[in-house]
Scaffold this motif. Structure first.
Motif, short mmCIF file in Angstrom:
data_model
loop_
_atom_site.label_atom_id
_atom_site.label_comp_id
_atom_site.label_asym_id
_atom_site.label_seq_id
_atom_site.Cartn_x
_atom_site.Cartn_y
_atom_site.Cartn_z
N TRP A 27 0.85 -1.08 0.02
CA TRP A 27 -0.02 0.06 -0.14
C TRP A 27 0.86 1.31 0.00
CZ3 TRP A 27 -5.67 0.58 2.15
CH2 TRP A 27 -6.18 -0.64 1.68
N SER A 28 2.08 1.21 0.62
CA SER A 28 2.71 2.51 0.60
C SER A 28 3.27 2.95 -0.90
CB SER A 28 4.12 2.31 1.39
OG SER A 28 4.96 1.23 0.81
N SER A 29 2.92 1.97 -1.85
CA SER A 29 3.29 2.45 -3.34
C SER A 29 2.29 3.75 -3.56
CB SER A 29 2.99 1.30 -4.34
OG SER A 29 1.82 1.22 -4.27
N PHE A 30 1.37 4.06 -2.76
CA PHE A 30 0.49 4.86 -3.05
C PHE A 30 1.08 6.27 -2.62
CE2 PHE A 30 -2.77 8.05 -2.02
CZ PHE A 30 -3.47 8.30 -2.92
N LYS A 31 1.61 7.13 -3.50
CA LYS A 31 2.32 8.36 -3.41
C LYS A 31 1.62 9.70 -3.06
CE LYS A 31 5.84 5.66 -3.41
NZ LYS A 31 6.43 5.39 -2.12
N GLY A 32 0.30 9.52 -3.45
CA GLY A 32 -0.60 10.83 -3.35
C GLY A 32 -0.25 11.69 -4.38
N TYR A 33 -0.93 13.07 -4.43
CA TYR A 33 -0.74 14.01 -5.38
C TYR A 33 -1.14 15.23 -4.97
CZ TYR A 33 -0.98 15.97 -10.10
OH TYR A 33 -0.97 16.72 -11.37
N GLY A 34 -0.28 16.33 -5.08
CA GLY A 34 -0.59 17.68 -4.34
C GLY A 34 -0.85 17.62 -3.02
N PRO A 35 -2.07 17.98 -2.46
CA PRO A 35 -2.35 17.94 -1.34
C PRO A 35 -2.70 16.72 -0.76
CG PRO A 35 -4.27 18.87 -2.44
CD PRO A 35 -2.99 18.73 -3.29
N ILE A 36 -2.87 15.75 -1.42
CA ILE A 36 -3.28 14.31 -1.25
C ILE A 36 -2.16 13.45 -0.68
CG2 ILE A 36 -4.53 12.09 -1.84
CD1 ILE A 36 -6.39 14.53 -1.82
N PRO A 37 -1.94 13.32 0.63
CA PRO A 37 -0.67 12.65 1.20
C PRO A 37 -0.61 11.09 0.72
CG PRO A 37 -2.47 12.58 2.80
CD PRO A 37 -3.04 13.36 1.85
N GLY A 38 0.73 10.87 0.77
CA GLY A 38 1.17 9.43 0.20
C GLY A 38 0.82 8.51 1.50
N ILE A 39 0.67 7.14 1.55
CA ILE A 39 0.40 6.18 2.52
C ILE A 39 2.04 6.06 3.11
CG2 ILE A 39 0.04 3.97 3.32
CD1 ILE A 39 -2.25 4.09 1.00
N ALA A 40 1.90 5.88 4.64
CA ALA A 40 3.21 5.79 5.12
C ALA A 40 3.27 4.21 5.42
CB ALA A 40 3.41 6.53 6.37
N ARG A 41 2.19 3.87 6.32
CA ARG A 41 2.15 2.63 6.63
C ARG A 41 0.79 2.02 6.83
NH1 ARG A 41 4.93 5.13 9.14
NH2 ARG A 41 4.53 6.05 11.14
N VAL A 42 0.49 0.67 6.93
CA VAL A 42 -0.79 0.23 6.92
C VAL A 42 -0.60 -1.17 7.65
CG1 VAL A 42 -2.75 -1.00 5.59
CG2 VAL A 42 -1.55 0.79 4.39
N SER A 43 -1.78 -1.24 8.60
CA SER A 43 -1.90 -2.33 9.38
C SER A 43 -3.36 -3.15 8.89
CB SER A 43 -1.90 -2.39 10.87
OG SER A 43 -2.92 -1.47 11.24
N LYS A 44 -3.15 -4.56 8.81
CA LYS A 44 -4.09 -5.19 8.42
C LYS A 44 -4.85 -6.15 9.54
CE LYS A 44 -5.20 -8.80 4.87
NZ LYS A 44 -4.31 -9.63 3.89
N SER A 45 -6.22 -6.07 9.72
CA SER A 45 -6.90 -7.19 10.50
C SER A 45 -7.81 -7.72 9.95
CB SER A 45 -7.30 -6.45 11.80
OG SER A 45 -8.29 -5.62 11.51
N SER A 46 -7.93 -9.16 9.79
CA SER A 46 -8.76 -9.87 8.94
C SER A 46 -9.04 -10.93 9.63
CB SER A 46 -8.17 -10.25 7.57
OG SER A 46 -7.03 -11.19 7.55
#
Length: 185
Positions: A27-46
């Motif tokens: 998920w950290s491959s999402f880098k955002g754009y302009g004022p939209i922030p990128g993703i630093a980290r994600v935790s998953k519960s399933s």
């Protein structure tokens, strides 16, 4: 409600693309754009019985956060997520977002359609979300094309191997060839 969608084509199978989306490490491959922030980290519960109900807690590079819950899943065809629990200031503008990934296999390629619905809480939210949606659409287009290209993803017969694993393998192989000791912490 504000809605939009983006599309991209990929040589990667719909099943592998779905597996990649469920890999929180990607998920950290999402880098955002302009004022939209990128993703630093994600935790998953399933739950182990089904991908339905899987919750991804997303922390962004600007310190904001939200949750994404899988509310519909058809392997290789559809993933629908409910985005909510936004941190400030987005929590004052939006009640939730709905993100939908559709995968269609056509002529030896996968067509990816990624749709968003932004649900405002109030008039001010509606105005600001319209502005935000312009940047979010560009961020999603860039990210969807990145995923479709297979950049950062190593696809094999039985699934996906993340690039960090490939890098670690290369380090270990090259270090064993030169008989150096490599310590990884």
């Amino acid at each position: 409600m504000i809605s939009f969608s983006v599309t991209a084509s990929s040589a990667i199978s719909p099943e592998s693309l779905c597996e990649n989306i469920f890999d929180a490490g990607q998920w950290s491959s999402f880098k955002g754009y302009g004022p939209i922030p990128g993703i630093a980290r994600v935790s998953k519960s399933s739950n182990e019985e089904s991908e339905l109900g899987t919750v991804f807690h997303v922390e962004n590079l600007d310190g904001s956060s939200h949750d994404e819950e899988v509310i519909e899943y058809i392997p290789g065809q559809l993933i629908k997520m409910h985005m909510h629990n936004f941190s400030a200031p987005l929590d004052r503008l939006a009640s939730h977002f709905t993100e939908r990934w559709d995968f269609q296999h056509l002529d030896n390629k996968t067509v990816i359609t990624r749709s968003m619905e932004l649900h405002e809480k109030n008039i001010l939210g509606g105005i600001l979300l319209r502005i935000i949606s312009v940047f979010l659409k560009k961020a999603l287009k860039r990210h969807t094309e990145f995923i479709a290209s297979g950049s950062g993803i190593y696809t094999f017969k039985h699934g996906i191997l993340c690039p960090a694993t490939v890098l670690m393998t290369r380090i270990l192989v090259s270090s064993s060839r030169s008989e150096k000791t490599v310590t990884l912490t």
